[in-house]
Design a protein around this motif. Sequence first.
Motif, PDB file in Angstrom:
ATOM      1  N   THR A  50      49.639 107.377 -38.693  1.00  0.00           N
ATOM      2  CA  THR A  50      48.544 106.416 -38.526  1.00  0.00           C
ATOM      3  C   THR A  50      48.840 105.467 -37.367  1.00  0.00           C
ATOM      4  O   THR A  50      47.957 105.171 -36.552  1.00  0.00           O
ATOM      5  CB  THR A  50      48.313 105.619 -39.829  1.00  0.00           C
ATOM      6  N   LEU A  51      50.078 104.995 -37.281  1.00  0.00           N
ATOM      7  CA  LEU A  51      50.444 104.107 -36.173  1.00  0.00           C
ATOM      8  C   LEU A  51      50.391 104.842 -34.836  1.00  0.00           C
ATOM      9  O   LEU A  51      49.988 104.257 -33.818  1.00  0.00           O
ATOM     10  CB  LEU A  51      51.817 103.494 -36.410  1.00  0.00           C
TER      11      LEU A  51
ATOM     12  N   TYR B   6      46.782 105.022 -33.997  1.00  0.00           N
ATOM     13  CA  TYR B   6      46.339 103.678 -33.602  1.00  0.00           C
ATOM     14  C   TYR B   6      46.759 103.372 -32.158  1.00  0.00           C
ATOM     15  O   TYR B   6      45.971 102.876 -31.365  1.00  0.00           O
ATOM     16  CB  TYR B   6      46.910 102.640 -34.568  1.00  0.00           C
ATOM     17  N   ASN B   7      48.009 103.687 -31.817  1.00  0.00           N
ATOM     18  CA  ASN B   7      48.479 103.451 -30.446  1.00  0.00           C
ATOM     19  C   ASN B   7      47.712 104.299 -29.443  1.00  0.00           C
ATOM     20  O   ASN B   7      47.433 103.854 -28.333  1.00  0.00           O
ATOM     21  CB  ASN B   7      49.977 103.726 -30.331  1.00  0.00           C
TER      22      ASN B   7
ATOM     23  N   SER C   4      42.624 101.369 -31.479  1.00  0.00           N
ATOM     24  CA  SER C   4      41.719 100.813 -32.478  1.00  0.00           C
ATOM     25  C   SER C   4      42.113 101.328 -33.859  1.00  0.00           C
ATOM     26  O   SER C   4      42.674 102.404 -33.998  1.00  0.00           O
ATOM     27  CB  SER C   4      40.282 101.242 -32.159  1.00  0.00           C
ATOM     28  N   PHE C   5      41.756 100.567 -34.881  1.00  0.00           N
ATOM     29  CA  PHE C   5      42.007 100.960 -36.258  1.00  0.00           C
ATOM     30  C   PHE C   5      40.683 101.245 -36.964  1.00  0.00           C
ATOM     31  O   PHE C   5      40.612 101.336 -38.172  1.00  0.00           O
ATOM     32  CB  PHE C   5      42.758  99.828 -36.962  1.00  0.00           C
ATOM     33  N   GLU C   6      39.614 101.386 -36.181  1.00  0.00           N
ATOM     34  CA  GLU C   6      38.269 101.540 -36.733  1.00  0.00           C
ATOM     35  C   GLU C   6      38.065 102.835 -37.501  1.00  0.00           C
ATOM     36  O   GLU C   6      37.191 102.923 -38.349  1.00  0.00           O
ATOM     37  CB  GLU C   6      37.229 101.440 -35.615  1.00  0.00           C
TER      38      GLU C   6
ATOM     39  N   GLU D 248      39.973 104.153 -39.714  1.00  0.00           N
ATOM     40  CA  GLU D 248      40.559 104.091 -41.057  1.00  0.00           C
ATOM     41  C   GLU D 248      39.454 103.994 -42.103  1.00  0.00           C
ATOM     42  O   GLU D 248      38.533 103.202 -41.973  1.00  0.00           O
ATOM     43  CB  GLU D 248      41.503 102.890 -41.170  1.00  0.00           C
TER      44      GLU D 248
ATOM     45  N   LYS E 271      42.234  98.847 -44.194  1.00  0.00           N
ATOM     46  CA  LYS E 271      41.572  98.300 -43.004  1.00  0.00           C
ATOM     47  C   LYS E 271      41.529  96.774 -43.051  1.00  0.00           C
ATOM     48  O   LYS E 271      41.781  96.106 -42.049  1.00  0.00           O
ATOM     49  CB  LYS E 271      40.161  98.874 -42.893  1.00  0.00           C
TER      50      LYS E 271
ATOM     51  N   PHE F 113      44.925  95.408 -42.325  1.00  0.00           N
ATOM     52  CA  PHE F 113      45.194  95.471 -40.891  1.00  0.00           C
ATOM     53  C   PHE F 113      44.443  94.372 -40.149  1.00  0.00           C
ATOM     54  O   PHE F 113      45.011  93.723 -39.258  1.00  0.00           O
ATOM     55  CB  PHE F 113      44.811  96.847 -40.323  1.00  0.00           C
TER      56      PHE F 113
ATOM     57  N   VAL G 106      49.656  95.295 -37.959  1.00  0.00           N
ATOM     58  CA  VAL G 106      50.490  96.416 -38.380  1.00  0.00           C
ATOM     59  C   VAL G 106      51.346  96.065 -39.602  1.00  0.00           C
ATOM     60  O   VAL G 106      51.423  96.865 -40.538  1.00  0.00           O
ATOM     61  CB  VAL G 106      51.347  96.932 -37.201  1.00  0.00           C
TER      62      VAL G 106
ATOM     63  N   ASN H  18      46.185 113.008 -38.570  1.00  0.00           N
ATOM     64  CA  ASN H  18      46.359 111.858 -37.676  1.00  0.00           C
ATOM     65  C   ASN H  18      47.012 112.275 -36.355  1.00  0.00           C
ATOM     66  O   ASN H  18      46.613 111.808 -35.284  1.00  0.00           O
ATOM     67  CB  ASN H  18      47.196 110.774 -38.348  1.00  0.00           C
TER      68      ASN H  18
END
Length: 145
Positions: A23-24, A27-28, A32-34, A36, A42, A45, A50, A100
């Motif tokens: 997941t990280l 994200y990198n 964005s974490f949108e 999730e 969410k 976060f 993180v 992921n």
Amino acid sequence: MKWSRFLLVSAIVFYVLYDIVSTLAAYNFLGSFEYEKSYFIKTAFDLAGVPGFIAIKVVMSALAISAAYLLMEHYSRLRAFGAGILGGASVAGLFVGTSNFNILLNGSSIWILGLDSGTIAALIIILFAGAGLIMSRPQPASVVR
């Protein structure tokens, strides 16, 4: 090694650690974490970044995995049900983590039959737990003499 411990360790490795790392990484890559799906993860976060994501993932997973492990260890009638939950969590974590990482390779998570990876993971856990519940057999009644 007992099966219960093997399933516990595999659930921790795949459902918790592999999912966090993948997941990280996604994200990198996305910035964005949108994407999730979990509201709790969410929100954690959004509130704490993180560290919040990792904390809520570890806490929620530890509760579920511990409950399944305790079922296996302390309730012989529900041993297969607990094993189903832990086995399902392991397979689901492996699937979600791979999905992921697929974001990094192909720009999209894995979708099957129009279902996203989070929905598929939930179905995997439910199917494994259901199979374990079906396989759980009540102990035969003993006769006191």
